[in-house]
Design an enzyme around this catalytic site. Structure first.
Site, mmCIF file in Angstrom:
data_model
loop_
_atom_site.group_PDB
_atom_site.id
_atom_site.type_symbol
_atom_site.label_atom_id
_atom_site.label_comp_id
_atom_site.label_asym_id
_atom_site.label_seq_id
_atom_site.Cartn_x
_atom_site.Cartn_y
_atom_site.Cartn_z
ATOM 1 N N GLY A 1 48.315 59.738 71.043
ATOM 2 C CA GLY A 1 47.130 59.598 71.427
ATOM 3 C C GLY A 1 46.568 60.948 69.912
ATOM 4 C CB ILE B 1 46.346 40.608 72.002
ATOM 5 C CG1 ILE B 1 47.503 40.913 71.185
ATOM 6 C CG2 ILE B 1 45.915 39.721 71.476
ATOM 7 C CD1 ILE B 1 48.658 40.210 71.203
ATOM 8 C CE LYS C 1 51.455 58.555 65.476
ATOM 9 N NZ LYS C 1 52.301 58.527 66.369
ATOM 10 C CG ASN D 1 43.490 48.600 64.789
ATOM 11 O OD1 ASN D 1 43.761 49.769 65.897
ATOM 12 N ND2 ASN D 1 44.132 47.005 64.083
ATOM 13 C CG HIS E 1 48.113 47.681 60.938
ATOM 14 N ND1 HIS E 1 48.318 47.052 62.698
ATOM 15 C CD2 HIS E 1 48.718 46.607 60.494
ATOM 16 C CE1 HIS E 1 49.520 46.185 62.504
ATOM 17 N NE2 HIS E 1 49.772 46.611 61.086
ATOM 18 C CD GLU F 1 48.473 55.805 61.282
ATOM 19 O OE1 GLU F 1 48.185 56.157 62.663
ATOM 20 O OE2 GLU F 1 49.357 55.175 61.061
ATOM 21 C CG ASN G 1 45.714 57.708 64.535
ATOM 22 O OD1 ASN G 1 45.475 58.051 63.651
ATOM 23 N ND2 ASN G 1 46.602 56.880 64.832
HETATM 24 C C1 GRF Z 1 49.810 54.506 64.918
HETATM 25 O O1 GRF Z 1 50.546 54.611 64.178
HETATM 26 C C2 GRF Z 1 48.469 53.347 64.291
HETATM 27 O O2 GRF Z 1 48.402 52.830 63.459
HETATM 28 C C3 GRF Z 1 49.052 52.319 65.410
HETATM 29 O O3 GRF Z 1 49.518 53.373 66.550
HETATM 30 C C4 GRF Z 1 50.280 54.183 66.175
HETATM 31 C C5 GRF Z 1 49.256 55.222 67.168
HETATM 32 O O4 GRF Z 1 49.270 56.430 66.984
HETATM 33 N N1 GRF Z 1 48.365 51.781 65.645
HETATM 34 P P1 GRF Z 1 48.992 58.126 68.553
HETATM 35 O O5 GRF Z 1 48.964 57.496 69.797
HETATM 36 O O6 GRF Z 1 47.877 57.907 67.649
HETATM 37 O O7 GRF Z 1 49.711 58.975 67.876
#
Ligand code: GRF
Length: 213
Positions: free
Chosen positions: A17, A95, A179, A115, A117, A182, A19
């Site tokens: 979690g 999905i 992370k 999303n 990715h 991201e 992100n």
């Molecule tokens: C991330 O690496 C994202 O790119 C992928 O799943 C992972 C989720 O990480 N889709 P988090 O749960 O947000 O820490």
């Protein structure tokens, strides 16, 4: 040029979690709050953290593989009940069906669902993007934030961030920072979408002033 403005939003997540929490943090800075967070894995720490923040958090169990119509019917009801316009998938390992995505369609199958990715799409759709890039010896790899279409990991890309393999001495070394990167990218994209909306011009979706890094 057409512009699609921001509105009520929700977050779907499955895993650690980071992100989802990054999006919530950025939203708070912008005086916004998700309508709710939906989690489909009972192990997710979000189920404890998010309600403590005063944000509705729902757990709906889903089948591990393929489309789960029962899960989707409940998720769709929640989105309708809370009038959700924009949906952020944040490590959501499920999905979504053609019909579900269609419910958020803007045009030509492209939806108001974003999303994040772990690969430079169109390379490595599906699971394990970073690992695949590392194992294949790719010199450059990275993550993408894209709009969702009914086809897996193939909608228009809004932002990509690349890394050079030579800056990492091992895959684990890379995993230590990816992370955080991201999270920063998703926050940036979120803020841009909130402030400028989503633009469409000459058959192309984009966020104003956003360039790949
Ligand atoms: C991330 O690496 C994202 O790119 C992928 O799943 C992972 C989720 O990480 N889709 P988090 O749960 O947000 O820490």
């Amino acid at each position: 040029m057409e512009s699609f403005s921001f509105g009520n939003f929700s977050i779907f997540a499955s895993g650690t979690g980071t992100n989802a929490l990054a999006l919530i943090e950025k939203a708070k800075e912008l005086s916004l709050v998700p309508e709710f967070v939906l989690v489909n894995k009972k192990e997710s720490p979000l189920l404890k953290i998010v309600p403590e923040m005063g944000i509705p958090c729902f757990f709906i169990e889903s089948k591990i593989k393929g489309v789960d119509s029962e899960f989707e019917a409940k998720a769709k009801n929640l989105c309708e009940e809370y009038d959700v316009e924009w949906l952020f998938l944040a490590g959501f390992l499920k999905i979504l069906s053609f019909d579900f995505v269609k419910g958020f369609e803007i045009r030509d199958g492209v939806s108001r669902i974003l999303n994040i990715h772990p690969s430079l799409l169109p390379k490595y759709p599906g699971l394990g993007g970073y690992k695949k890039a590392w194992t294949n010896g790719d010199e450059t790899f990275g993550h993408s934030i894209h709009l969702v279409t009914p086809d897996l990991d193939s909608g228009p890309t809004l932002f990509q961030k690349s890394y050079d393999r030579k800056n990492y001495n091992s895959f684990d070394h890379f995993l230590e920072t990816c992370k955080r990167e991201e999270n920063d990218s998703y926050k940036k994209v979120f803020q841009n979408l909130v402030e400028n909306g989503l633009s469409f011009e000459h058959g192309h979706f984009y966020l104003k002033g956003t360039t790949n890094e």
